[in-house]
Design an enzyme around this catalytic site. Structure first.
Site, short mmCIF file in Angstrom:
data_model
loop_
_atom_site.label_atom_id
_atom_site.label_comp_id
_atom_site.label_asym_id
_atom_site.label_seq_id
_atom_site.Cartn_x
_atom_site.Cartn_y
_atom_site.Cartn_z
N ASN A 9 -69.32 12.39 -2.02
CA ASN A 9 -69.14 13.68 -1.37
C ASN A 9 -67.97 13.51 -0.41
O ASN A 9 -68.12 12.89 0.64
CB ASN A 9 -70.42 14.08 -0.61
CG ASN A 9 -70.23 15.34 0.21
OD1 ASN A 9 -69.20 16.01 0.11
ND2 ASN A 9 -71.23 15.67 1.04
N LYS A 11 -66.58 15.63 1.36
CA LYS A 11 -66.63 16.55 2.52
C LYS A 11 -65.23 17.17 2.72
O LYS A 11 -64.50 17.33 1.74
CB LYS A 11 -67.15 15.82 3.75
CG LYS A 11 -68.50 15.13 3.45
CD LYS A 11 -69.26 14.69 4.65
CE LYS A 11 -70.57 14.04 4.21
NZ LYS A 11 -71.42 13.64 5.33
N HIS A 94 -76.64 20.91 1.58
CA HIS A 94 -76.32 19.73 2.40
C HIS A 94 -76.67 20.06 3.86
O HIS A 94 -76.52 21.19 4.30
CB HIS A 94 -74.83 19.40 2.28
CG HIS A 94 -74.49 18.07 2.86
ND1 HIS A 94 -74.36 17.87 4.22
CD2 HIS A 94 -74.31 16.85 2.28
CE1 HIS A 94 -74.11 16.59 4.44
NE2 HIS A 94 -74.07 15.94 3.29
N GLU A 96 -75.18 19.58 6.47
CA GLU A 96 -74.07 20.17 7.26
C GLU A 96 -73.97 21.67 6.99
O GLU A 96 -73.57 22.43 7.89
CB GLU A 96 -72.76 19.42 6.93
CG GLU A 96 -72.78 18.02 7.54
CD GLU A 96 -71.99 16.97 6.79
OE1 GLU A 96 -71.14 17.32 5.95
OE2 GLU A 96 -72.22 15.76 7.05
N GLU A 165 -81.41 12.98 2.06
CA GLU A 165 -80.42 12.57 3.06
C GLU A 165 -80.99 12.78 4.46
O GLU A 165 -80.91 13.90 4.99
CB GLU A 165 -79.14 13.40 2.90
CG GLU A 165 -78.43 13.23 1.58
CD GLU A 165 -76.92 13.45 1.70
OE1 GLU A 165 -76.19 12.65 1.13
OE2 GLU A 165 -76.50 14.40 2.38
N GLY A 171 -73.36 9.70 8.32
CA GLY A 171 -72.15 9.46 9.11
C GLY A 171 -72.38 8.64 10.37
O GLY A 171 -71.49 8.53 11.21
N SER A 209 -75.14 6.98 5.08
CA SER A 209 -74.59 5.66 5.39
C SER A 209 -74.86 4.63 4.30
O SER A 209 -75.02 3.44 4.59
CB SER A 209 -75.10 5.15 6.75
OG SER A 209 -74.68 6.03 7.79
P1 13P Z 1 -72.23 9.19 4.83
O1 13P Z 1 -72.29 8.32 3.60
O2 13P Z 1 -70.84 9.28 5.41
O3 13P Z 1 -73.28 8.86 5.82
O4 13P Z 1 -72.53 10.70 4.32
C1 13P Z 1 -73.64 10.92 3.53
C2 13P Z 1 -73.60 12.31 3.06
O5 13P Z 1 -73.74 13.25 3.81
C3 13P Z 1 -73.36 12.53 1.62
O6 13P Z 1 -73.58 13.84 1.26
#
Ligand code: 13P
Length: 247
Positions: A9, A11, A94, A96, A165, A171, A209
């Site tokens: 992803n 982002k 997601h 976010e 997740e 992150g 992560s």
């Molecule tokens: P990270 O791997 O940067 O923690 O992000 C995970 C994520 O949100 C994947 O959709």
């Protein structure tokens, strides 16, 4: 055994030059016998990535979609449009999106339905916040989030991919332990089993992560069928190491 799925992803990262360099690095390193691999890119780069990935084993995905089919929804992108540019996957729900765009369980379920009806696989994200985990509500939260998607999608639920997740792991560099992740995945698997006889076919990804160092132990868990990778998907070598761990 079902093939694992490693999905990146990206982002809101990348640019034309960086995308090309990253994909060329991945294409050089990924073998024909690799696990299933996908990159979920910003929608404006789908056309670029579709061209770069043509004929390769790396599949393409998007990161969000409108719940509507078409019409007066300024700024939104329809699932059928993503399909035209080669998207095989779309991430929906997601954290976010839930957090910064107030997406509800019902909206996420409607998006998953729209994606399925256009012939794309939704990657439905669920996960608890740190406060919810500390309050002992992890199971309740992920089950509520998944229940909405099951309710709206009926027997089509066997066509989705689910990504667990934990919000506190995204992150932060603080991954869930393999045991913590497996525990939640087992809960999700049981919930899917109650909804469809095909639950064992459904891929359950872990995200938060996941990196080159911890991927192997997470992917060794019986109910972890792959990963949804953020930061580590932006570095070709790290992403290739995770793909190798899953292959
Ligand atoms: P990270 O791997 O940067 O923690 O992000 C995970 C994520 O949100 C994947 O959709």
């Amino acid at each position: 055994m079902k093939k694992k799925l490693i999905a990146g992803n990206w982002k809101m990262n990348g640019n034309l030059a960086a995308n090309e360099a990253l994909l060329k690095g991945l294409l050089t390193g990924v073998g024909q016998d690799a696990c299933q691999v996908a990159v979920c890119v910003p929608s404006v780069y789908l056309a670029q990535c579709q061209t770069l990935l043509a004929g390769s084993v790396i599949e393409l995905g998007a990161q969000d979609v409108s719940a509507h089919e078409s019409g007066a929804y300024t700024g939104e992108i329809a699932s059928a449009m993503l399909k035209e540019f080669g998207a095989r996957f779309v991430i929906v729900g997601h954290s976010e999106r839930r957090q910064y765009h107030a997406e509800t369980d019902e909206l996420v379920a409607a998006k998953a339905q729209r994606v399925l009806s256009s012939g794309i696989t939704p990657i439905v994200c669920v996960g608890e916040t740190l406060a919810e985990r500390e309050a002992g509500k992890t199971e309740e939260v992920v089950k509520r989030q998944l229940a909405a998607v099951i309710h709206t999608n009926g027997h089509c639920i066997s066509e989705v991919v689910v990504a667990y997740e934990p919000v506190w792991a995204i992150g932060t560099g603080l991954s869930a332990t393999a045991e913590q992740a497996q525990q939640v995945h087992a809960v999700l698997r049981a919930q899917l089993k109650a909804a469809t006889p095909n639950a064992d076919r459904i891929k359950l990804l872990y995200g938060g992560s996941m990196n080159a160092a911890n991927a192997k132990s997470l992917l060794a868990q019986p109910d972890i069928d792959g990963g949804l990778i953020g930061g580590a998907a932006l570095k070709a070598q790290d992403f290739l190491t995770i793909i190798a761990a899953a292959s």
